[in-house]
Design a protein around this motif. Structure first.
Motif, short mmCIF file in Angstrom:
data_model
loop_
_atom_site.label_atom_id
_atom_site.label_comp_id
_atom_site.label_asym_id
_atom_site.label_seq_id
_atom_site.Cartn_x
_atom_site.Cartn_y
_atom_site.Cartn_z
N ALA A 158 23.94 -15.70 39.61
CA ALA A 158 22.55 -15.26 39.39
C ALA A 158 21.58 -16.02 40.27
O ALA A 158 20.69 -15.42 40.91
CB ALA A 158 22.19 -15.44 37.91
N GLY A 161 22.41 -15.18 44.03
CA GLY A 161 22.07 -13.79 44.33
C GLY A 161 20.58 -13.58 44.50
O GLY A 161 20.14 -12.89 45.42
N LEU A 162 19.79 -14.20 43.62
CA LEU A 162 18.34 -14.06 43.72
C LEU A 162 17.76 -14.84 44.89
O LEU A 162 16.85 -14.37 45.58
CB LEU A 162 17.69 -14.51 42.41
CG LEU A 162 17.95 -13.62 41.18
CD1 LEU A 162 17.33 -14.24 39.95
CD2 LEU A 162 17.42 -12.21 41.40
N TRP A 170 24.39 -10.60 43.06
CA TRP A 170 23.65 -10.32 41.82
C TRP A 170 24.45 -9.38 40.91
O TRP A 170 24.44 -9.53 39.68
CB TRP A 170 22.29 -9.73 42.16
CG TRP A 170 21.48 -9.34 40.95
CD1 TRP A 170 21.15 -8.08 40.57
CD2 TRP A 170 20.92 -10.21 39.97
NE1 TRP A 170 20.41 -8.10 39.41
CE2 TRP A 170 20.25 -9.40 39.02
CE3 TRP A 170 20.91 -11.59 39.80
CZ2 TRP A 170 19.59 -9.93 37.93
CZ3 TRP A 170 20.24 -12.12 38.70
CH2 TRP A 170 19.59 -11.30 37.79
N ALA A 227 16.70 -6.28 43.63
CA ALA A 227 17.74 -6.23 42.59
C ALA A 227 17.46 -5.21 41.50
O ALA A 227 18.26 -5.05 40.58
CB ALA A 227 17.90 -7.62 41.95
#
Length: 346
Positions: A158, A161-162, A170, A227
């Motif tokens: 998380a 990914g962000l 993500w 996302a």
């Protein structure tokens, strides 16, 4: 500017330009310039690249799952390397960090190679999962429950990914959330099917709703807007799949209890799914959200087919059943057409 499009996109552009000509929005010279601004490719190599990378990733996922899930193999790897699990954990974590780092560098150097760049990040995801597997065999974590070793890489996915704005990483975080909820609630339920009065499908109804709600946080001008669609997709997958399973199994605490239940007793879940899918279709049409609209249509059909096999397979003739469905959808289509015509007149 020369744009490459596939046959379907080319047909759409051609029809649009022709319509603009007929409406006299553009003249013949402008139409010719527009048609010369793109050309149709006979084979979609980008689509082939996407499919190839996804197949490769799926094979790697199966490989890692089989490796991590097999304690004997993990112990065998440790013995072959002749290195303590703690050292292997650190080395794997460093390797995963380097893979993410080189993935970022590669994306900066080749920004146009979006598919292979995302696939590069997968190797970081893979080694992170391996590091978590090695960590579970260290003396520090020997007595920890399995859900913790799913939660740790999920948190890493998380964050990474962000921060790296990677849809692929993500997605693994969202999938990890579902797997963690499954293992953690199953552990807390102490070998019972119900957790807080909910079986597994009902729990994932809540998980899906929370993830769909999370997708609403990502606003167009937000840094994390990339996302939004992936989050909505995974949330809808969790929600509608769990809802469909509830129409079949209900909220029962064991397979033995469910086996004594008549399917007609679960009609409430079917009615709920029918109403929710219809609402999703109309909401998707109204807001022009194709993803929600598609999920509504797919799971509405799935619900109808499931009810047919449950209730009418041995009693109602197949032709009659589908004739009733055809008439009902014809009525819906006719009503929608009238509403559309009224809107055009206005």
């Amino acid at each position: 500017m020369d744009i490459k499009v596939n046959k379907r996109q080319g047909q759409l552009l051609s029809d649009t330009i022709t319509q603009w000509q007929q409406q006299q929005l553009i003249d013949d010279q402008q139409a010719l310039q527009l048609r010369q601004s793109y050309h149709i490719i006979n084979f979609d190599w980008k689509l082939l690249a996407v499919y190839s990378f996804w197949i490769a990733i799926a094979c790697f996922i199966l490989s890692v799952i089989l490796l991590v899930a097999d304690d004997y193999l993990m112990a065998l790897v440790s013995r072959l390397i002749n290195t303590p699990a703690s050292v292997l954990t650190v080395l794997s974590a460093i390797l995963a960090s380097l893979l993410f780092y080189f993935g970022v560098k590669r994306r900066q150097r080749y920004p146009q190679k979006t598919v292979s760049n995302e696939a590069m990040f997968f190797f970081g995801v893979l080694i992170t999962a391996v590091a978590s597997g090695f960590f579970s065999h260290t003396t520090l974590a020997l007595h920890w429950r399995d859900s913790i070793f799913i939660l740790l890489p999920t948190i890493i996915y998380a964050i990474v990914g962000l921060q790296l704005r990677s849809v692929l990483v993500w997605l693994f975080a969202l999938l990890g959330i579902g797997l963690w909820v499954l293992t953690e609630t199953s552990y807390l339920a102490q070998d019972h099917y119900l957790f807080w009065g909910m079986n597994i499908p009902l729990r994932f109804i809540l998980v899906g709703m929370l993830i769909v709600g999370l997708s609403a946080i990502f606003k167009p001008h937000s840094r994390f807007y990339f996302a939004k669609e992936a989050t909505l997709f995974i949330g809808l997958i969790y929600f509608f799949t769990a809802l469909w399973m509830l129409t079949i199994f209900g909220n029962y605490d064991s397979l033995r209890a469910w086996s004594h239940v008549k399917q007609v007793e679960l009609w409430g879940w079917s009615v709920a799914m029918f109403c929710i899918t219809i609402s999703a279709i109309f909401y998707g049409i109204k807001t022009n959200t194709s993803l929600i609209r598609a999920f509504g249509i797919i799971f509405l059909l799935l619900c109808l087919y499931s009810r047919y096999f449950e209730y009418f397979w041995n009693t109602l003739h197949k032709a009659l059943f589908f004739a009733i469905l055809a008439l009902s959808f014809w009525g819906i289509g006719s009503r929608a057409e009238k509403i559309w015509q009224l809107g055009n007149k206005k």
